[in-house]
Design a protein around this motif. Structure first.
Motif, short mmCIF file in Angstrom:
data_model
loop_
_atom_site.label_atom_id
_atom_site.label_comp_id
_atom_site.label_asym_id
_atom_site.label_seq_id
_atom_site.Cartn_x
_atom_site.Cartn_y
_atom_site.Cartn_z
N ILE A 73 0.84 -1.20 0.00
CA ILE A 73 0.00 0.00 0.00
C ILE A 73 0.87 1.25 0.00
CG2 ILE A 73 -1.75 1.29 1.28
CD1 ILE A 73 -2.71 -1.42 2.40
N GLY A 74 1.99 1.22 0.70
CA GLY A 74 2.87 2.38 0.74
C GLY A 74 3.39 2.74 -0.65
N ARG A 75 3.81 1.75 -1.38
CA ARG A 75 4.32 2.01 -2.74
C ARG A 75 3.20 2.47 -3.67
NH1 ARG A 75 8.58 -1.64 -6.18
NH2 ARG A 75 8.25 -0.69 -8.22
N ALA A 76 2.03 1.83 -3.56
CA ALA A 76 0.91 2.24 -4.39
C ALA A 76 0.49 3.67 -4.08
CB ALA A 76 -0.27 1.29 -4.18
N THR A 77 0.56 4.04 -2.81
CA THR A 77 0.23 5.41 -2.43
C THR A 77 1.24 6.38 -3.02
OG1 THR A 77 -0.81 4.67 -0.36
CG2 THR A 77 -0.11 6.97 -0.47
N ALA A 78 2.52 6.01 -2.96
CA ALA A 78 3.56 6.87 -3.55
C ALA A 78 3.32 7.07 -5.04
CB ALA A 78 4.94 6.25 -3.31
N GLU A 79 2.97 6.01 -5.73
CA GLU A 79 2.72 6.11 -7.17
C GLU A 79 1.54 7.04 -7.46
OE1 GLU A 79 2.15 2.02 -8.08
OE2 GLU A 79 4.30 1.56 -8.24
N ARG A 80 0.48 6.91 -6.66
CA ARG A 80 -0.71 7.75 -6.87
C ARG A 80 -0.40 9.22 -6.58
NH1 ARG A 80 -5.84 5.91 -6.19
NH2 ARG A 80 -6.36 8.13 -6.51
N GLY A 130 -5.08 -11.21 0.58
CA GLY A 130 -6.15 -10.22 0.45
C GLY A 130 -6.79 -10.23 -0.93
N PHE A 131 -8.03 -9.67 -0.99
CA PHE A 131 -8.75 -9.67 -2.26
C PHE A 131 -8.75 -8.31 -2.95
CE2 PHE A 131 -11.75 -9.30 1.27
CZ PHE A 131 -12.34 -8.07 1.01
N LEU A 132 -8.12 -7.30 -2.30
CA LEU A 132 -7.98 -5.99 -2.92
C LEU A 132 -6.54 -5.79 -3.38
CD1 LEU A 132 -9.92 -3.77 -0.33
CD2 LEU A 132 -10.77 -4.61 -2.53
N THR A 133 -6.36 -5.00 -4.43
CA THR A 133 -5.01 -4.67 -4.89
C THR A 133 -4.44 -3.54 -4.03
OG1 THR A 133 -5.73 -2.97 -6.45
CG2 THR A 133 -5.69 -5.27 -7.24
N PRO A 134 -3.11 -3.39 -3.98
CA PRO A 134 -2.54 -2.25 -3.27
C PRO A 134 -3.08 -0.91 -3.78
CG PRO A 134 -0.84 -3.87 -3.66
CD PRO A 134 -2.06 -4.35 -4.39
N ALA A 135 -3.31 -0.80 -5.08
CA ALA A 135 -3.86 0.44 -5.63
C ALA A 135 -5.25 0.72 -5.07
CB ALA A 135 -3.90 0.36 -7.16
N GLN A 136 -6.07 -0.33 -4.92
CA GLN A 136 -7.38 -0.14 -4.33
C GLN A 136 -7.27 0.25 -2.86
OE1 GLN A 136 -8.80 -4.09 -5.55
NE2 GLN A 136 -10.46 -3.10 -6.71
N GLY A 137 -6.33 -0.36 -2.14
CA GLY A 137 -6.13 -0.01 -0.74
C GLY A 137 -5.64 1.41 -0.56
N ALA A 138 -4.88 1.90 -1.54
CA ALA A 138 -4.32 3.24 -1.45
C ALA A 138 -5.35 4.33 -1.69
CB ALA A 138 -3.18 3.39 -2.46
N GLU A 139 -6.50 3.98 -2.25
CA GLU A 139 -7.48 4.99 -2.64
C GLU A 139 -7.91 5.86 -1.47
OE1 GLU A 139 -11.86 5.30 -4.82
OE2 GLU A 139 -10.64 3.49 -5.03
N VAL A 140 -8.27 5.26 -0.35
CA VAL A 140 -8.70 6.06 0.80
C VAL A 140 -7.55 6.84 1.39
CG1 VAL A 140 -8.38 4.18 2.49
CG2 VAL A 140 -10.01 6.02 2.95
N VAL A 141 -6.34 6.30 1.32
CA VAL A 141 -5.16 6.99 1.84
C VAL A 141 -4.92 8.28 1.06
CG1 VAL A 141 -2.73 6.78 2.42
CG2 VAL A 141 -4.19 4.75 2.47
#
Length: 253
Positions: free
Chosen positions: A18-25, A218-229
């Motif tokens: 999630i940290g990396r996906a958040t950084a990318e977003r 888990g059933f969500l992708t890191p990108a999906q988890g990063a959305e709320v962040v």
């Protein structure tokens, strides 16, 4: 010191998940992202990947349980950028190795190893305090500072105490889930202290995301988890503070 109109965001545990996906977003939104990682090589590899995608990313050696690296990260950020606009406290451990919290029978309260509990709280709670306090002087220099703490639905007392609720299938936990409950309480206390300064502080529940922390069950992708962040990291001035949110809205405490 480099002066820039771009927002500066620091993310702990940003080399994967999630940290990396958040950084990318956030990089995709035009922010400069500082990607904290315990291992310098892994951090630089992740930052290079974000740069290859057109983002502005820098690796920062940062172990939230190591005071020296926390101080150095704050010193470097201040010297390089002069301020911090967004702090995302993402780094966390389960205490059960790479075993999912769903299977963490070693955390059942009556038989838990106290050293495990201490280690989990050291990263998931005390590490958040250490990093937040080190970065607060830089956040106070921002015109719109935001702090996001990565929590979990497993930290919700309301959900955990409901015998017919969505968490009834989980074994009781004396380490990971209580650490996230403590993090939620800490989030509220920081928000109460800092609201007068315009610093919005919230907790995020990303959902059951496939990452190393749960052996990718888990059933969500890191990108999906990063959305709320990302949503909480980019709140307008009239946005909420002292809240606990999933992508679908408020989560019960």
């Amino acid at each position: 010191m480099q002066t820039t109109d771009q927002k500066i965001a620091l993310i702990t545990g940003a080399n994967k998940g999630i940290g990396r996906a958040t950084a990318e977003r956030l990089a995709g939104l035009g922010m400069t992202v500082l990607m904290g990682a315990r291992d310098p090589g892994h951090g630089e590899e992740a930052a290079a990947a974000v740069r290859a995608g057109g983002g502005d990313a820098h690796a920062v050696t940062l172990d939230v349980t190591d005071a020296a690296t926390v101080r150095e990260a704050a010193r470097w950020t201040g010297e390089r950028f002069g301020r911090l606009d967004v702090l995302i406290n993402n780094a966390a451990i389960t205490g059960s190795g790479r075993v999912s919290p769903v299977d963490a029978v070693d955390q059942i309260p009556s038989g838990v190893d106290l050293d495990m509990v201490r280690a989990v709280f050291e990263t998931n709670v005390f590490g958040v305090i250490a990093v937040t306090n080190a970065m607060l002087p830089l956040l106070r220099r921002s015109p719109a500072p935001r702090i996001v703490n990565l929590s979990s639905g497993g930290g919700s007392l309301a959900l955990n105490s409901d015998p017919d609720g969505p968490l009834t299938g989980l074994p009781p936990s004396a380490a990971y889930s209580p650490s996230k409950t403590a993090l939620n309480a800490l989030t509220v206390q920081y928000a109460n202290e800092l609201r007068k300064d315009g610093i919005l502080v919230n907790a995020a529940a990303p959902g059951y995301v496939a990452t190393d922390i749960n052996d990718h069950q888990g059933f969500l992708t890191p990108a999906q988890g990063a959305e709320v962040v990302v949503r909480l990291a980019t709140l307008d001035a009239d946005g909420p503070t002292a809240g606990f949110f999933s992508v679908d809205g408020p989560v019960p405490w």
